[in-house]
Motif scaffolding. Sequence first.
Motif, PDB file in Angstrom:
ATOM      1  N   GLU A 294       0.820  -1.212   0.000  1.00 25.43           N
ATOM      2  CA  GLU A 294       0.000   0.000   0.000  1.00 25.43           C
ATOM      3  C   GLU A 294       0.850   1.256   0.000  1.00 25.43           C
ATOM      4  O   GLU A 294       0.482   2.260  -0.625  1.00 25.43           O
ATOM      5  N   GLU A 295       1.997   1.192   0.641  1.00 19.14           N
ATOM      6  CA  GLU A 295       2.829   2.398   0.735  1.00 19.14           C
ATOM      7  C   GLU A 295       3.469   2.763  -0.603  1.00 19.14           C
ATOM      8  O   GLU A 295       3.963   3.883  -0.766  1.00 19.14           O
ATOM      9  N   ARG A 296       3.448   1.854  -1.573  1.00 19.86           N
ATOM     10  CA  ARG A 296       4.033   2.142  -2.884  1.00 19.86           C
ATOM     11  C   ARG A 296       2.985   2.533  -3.929  1.00 19.86           C
ATOM     12  O   ARG A 296       3.337   2.782  -5.086  1.00 19.86           O
ATOM     13  N   LEU A 297       1.728   2.601  -3.542  1.00 18.24           N
ATOM     14  CA  LEU A 297       0.684   2.910  -4.513  1.00 18.24           C
ATOM     15  C   LEU A 297       0.736   4.384  -4.908  1.00 18.24           C
ATOM     16  O   LEU A 297       0.840   5.267  -4.056  1.00 18.24           O
ATOM     17  N   SER A 298       0.637   4.621  -6.209  1.00 23.06           N
ATOM     18  CA  SER A 298       0.556   5.995  -6.710  1.00 23.06           C
ATOM     19  C   SER A 298      -0.830   6.564  -6.396  1.00 23.06           C
ATOM     20  O   SER A 298      -1.781   5.813  -6.105  1.00 23.06           O
ATOM     21  N   PRO A 299      -0.987   7.895  -6.441  1.00 28.37           N
ATOM     22  CA  PRO A 299      -2.324   8.467  -6.241  1.00 28.37           C
ATOM     23  C   PRO A 299      -3.366   7.893  -7.204  1.00 28.37           C
ATOM     24  O   PRO A 299      -4.512   7.674  -6.823  1.00 28.37           O
ATOM     25  N   GLN A 300      -2.968   7.639  -8.459  1.00 31.06           N
ATOM     26  CA  GLN A 300      -3.920   7.079  -9.415  1.00 31.06           C
ATOM     27  C   GLN A 300      -4.385   5.686  -8.996  1.00 31.06           C
ATOM     28  O   GLN A 300      -5.571   5.350  -9.111  1.00 31.06           O
ATOM     29  N   LEU A 301      -3.450   4.855  -8.512  1.00 35.31           N
ATOM     30  CA  LEU A 301      -3.836   3.518  -8.064  1.00 35.31           C
ATOM     31  C   LEU A 301      -4.684   3.584  -6.801  1.00 35.31           C
ATOM     32  O   LEU A 301      -5.640   2.816  -6.636  1.00 35.31           O
ATOM     33  N   ARG A 302      -4.355   4.515  -5.912  1.00 35.19           N
ATOM     34  CA  ARG A 302      -5.176   4.658  -4.693  1.00 35.19           C
ATOM     35  C   ARG A 302      -6.581   5.120  -5.035  1.00 35.19           C
ATOM     36  O   ARG A 302      -7.572   4.655  -4.462  1.00 35.19           O
ATOM     37  N   ARG A 303      -6.684   6.032  -6.007  1.00 30.14           N
ATOM     38  CA  ARG A 303      -8.004   6.494  -6.425  1.00 30.14           C
ATOM     39  C   ARG A 303      -8.806   5.346  -7.050  1.00 30.14           C
ATOM     40  O   ARG A 303      -9.978   5.119  -6.748  1.00 30.14           O
ATOM     41  N   ALA A 304      -8.141   4.565  -7.930  1.00 30.37           N
ATOM     42  CA  ALA A 304      -8.819   3.430  -8.562  1.00 30.37           C
ATOM     43  C   ALA A 304      -9.244   2.405  -7.519  1.00 30.37           C
ATOM     44  O   ALA A 304     -10.335   1.812  -7.619  1.00 30.37           O
ATOM     45  N   TRP A 305      -8.410   2.198  -6.521  1.00 31.10           N
ATOM     46  CA  TRP A 305      -8.733   1.264  -5.438  1.00 31.10           C
ATOM     47  C   TRP A 305      -9.963   1.748  -4.675  1.00 31.10           C
ATOM     48  O   TRP A 305     -10.883   0.973  -4.385  1.00 31.10           O
ATOM     49  N   GLY A 306      -9.976   3.027  -4.343  1.00 31.31           N
ATOM     50  CA  GLY A 306     -11.126   3.573  -3.621  1.00 31.31           C
ATOM     51  C   GLY A 306     -12.421   3.396  -4.399  1.00 31.31           C
ATOM     52  O   GLY A 306     -13.450   2.985  -3.843  1.00 31.31           O
ATOM     53  N   GLN A 307     -12.402   3.702  -5.687  1.00 36.38           N
ATOM     54  CA  GLN A 307     -13.616   3.538  -6.494  1.00 36.38           C
ATOM     55  C   GLN A 307     -14.015   2.067  -6.606  1.00 36.38           C
ATOM     56  O   GLN A 307     -15.197   1.734  -6.577  1.00 36.38           O
ATOM     57  N   ALA A 308     -13.018   1.185  -6.740  1.00 34.17           N
ATOM     58  CA  ALA A 308     -13.329  -0.244  -6.822  1.00 34.17           C
ATOM     59  C   ALA A 308     -13.949  -0.739  -5.518  1.00 34.17           C
ATOM     60  O   ALA A 308     -14.862  -1.575  -5.540  1.00 34.17           O
ATOM     61  N   LEU A 309     -13.474  -0.240  -4.401  1.00 34.01           N
ATOM     62  CA  LEU A 309     -14.077  -0.609  -3.119  1.00 34.01           C
ATOM     63  C   LEU A 309     -15.530  -0.164  -3.055  1.00 34.01           C
ATOM     64  O   LEU A 309     -16.410  -0.899  -2.568  1.00 34.01           O
ATOM     65  N   LEU A 310     -15.805   1.037  -3.526  1.00 31.65           N
ATOM     66  CA  LEU A 310     -17.183   1.522  -3.554  1.00 31.65           C
ATOM     67  C   LEU A 310     -18.062   0.593  -4.389  1.00 31.65           C
ATOM     68  O   LEU A 310     -19.206   0.298  -4.021  1.00 31.65           O
TER      69      LEU A 310
END
Length: 485
Positions: free
Chosen positions: A367-383
């Motif tokens: 998780e600490e290596r995730l780019s902002p784009q990957l974190r954003r995609a992860w958040g939307q996928a969780l939703l």
Amino acid sequence: MPRPLRGELPRPALLRALADPDVQLLALVAPSGYGKTTLLAQHARQTARTAAWLTLQADEAEADALEEAVAGALEQALPGGPLTHWRAARPSQRSAAARAQGLARALDSAEGNLDLILDGTDVLQANAGRWLDAFVAALGEGHRLLLSGCEAPPVALPRLLAAGAARVIGPAELAFSPEEAAQYFAGRRAAQAPEEAARALEGWPAGLALVASGAAPLLSPDDLVRDVLGRLPPELRARLPEAAVAEVWSEEQLAQLGAALPPGWLREARRAGLPLTPLPGGAARPHGVVRRVLEQELRQRPERHAQLHRAAGQQAEADGDPLRALGHHLQANDLDRALALAEALVARYERRWEARLVRQVIEQLPEERLSPQLRRAWGQALLETGEAARGEALLRALRAEGHRDRRLLFALATLAGRAGRFAEQLALAEEGLALAGPGESTLSLRRLRASALLGTGQIESGLVEAQGLRPRPKPRMTSWNWAGL
């Protein structure tokens, strides 16, 4: 003949296949632990036919020794001397094939039909296979030969299969179905969940029997695999962990990856009884437990572990399989390459609205290596996959850190609108629209702005905005539109 096992599971469908009178030769071919011997013993105990049982030993590998062992098993099953004339004529017959045919014809004088069962054909040499071919060719109508082994017996199976006189039952048929696993666990009064165990062990009967025994944590299915590995020649046993990097085993493929395996290693692994599913072209798919055990051993050599997984990752990329490549690069600790693959995969899955695949990719990564784009995609996928609170927290954290991205703003604006916070929705939609470059689609954000205007009581402005939008079909299987923001 083996005695019944404690909690032995009857398998009526397979027993019907074994009882088929039109099949002259039936071979059970599967790794150790798939219940071949158990099934043959069930058949021998319940059939109305005479059953002659022979468990083959290493000293019965050659044709002459096999002939004597088969004759002994037949004499034990058929008291009364139908083999007397064959034994008398045997010394004058120098040809092994002639003796085999004579033995088969001697059975014609026996009362009723006979099943000759040879368990453990892996010990047989080629000349013993030729002896069996001659025996089967002369076998009278109603008599049958049943064989079992970890690999195909050394007989002319293709010819017999083509003629419809033979049948092979393999690991796919011998594996326990989920229903059989549940029945077996109930019979053993096992506390474990049979569905989960059957899925994890791919229906492997021996593994399921060990789980149902309650031996964990003292023993596990891994120990069964280690026991089979212990039967391998020492050189192969020492090197086989290098095969853990391949999902499919073939000598050519592992050589291309640089695995230092001795010639003929795959056949040796089959003969030892490792759980391997046969594939076309002589390849095999190792059971997940086998790969897990070997992977653990390969990790004890970190440099070699990384080297082989890196090669497997590069091969997977060349094969056009970036998801498999990602797993190998992560095993090799090549995080930069893994992150680059993940960015490309996530972009592809977002275009297809595959939220679960987005999660599958991202949740393998640190998780600490995730780019902002990957974190954003992860958040939307969780939703999208039922973890709304967690997804919203991720997205809000990105916003708090000062990240400005149209997709991030779209997701937050949608959440605000769902919660009735229309002023917040309007501000976020307008901020997202301000980030749009020339020629970029803004349709979804404009829809959010129209909805927010209506929600804040700005009816006229909201209607004007809405009238300026062209209708667009709802995206497939999602309430989000990740692409045309």
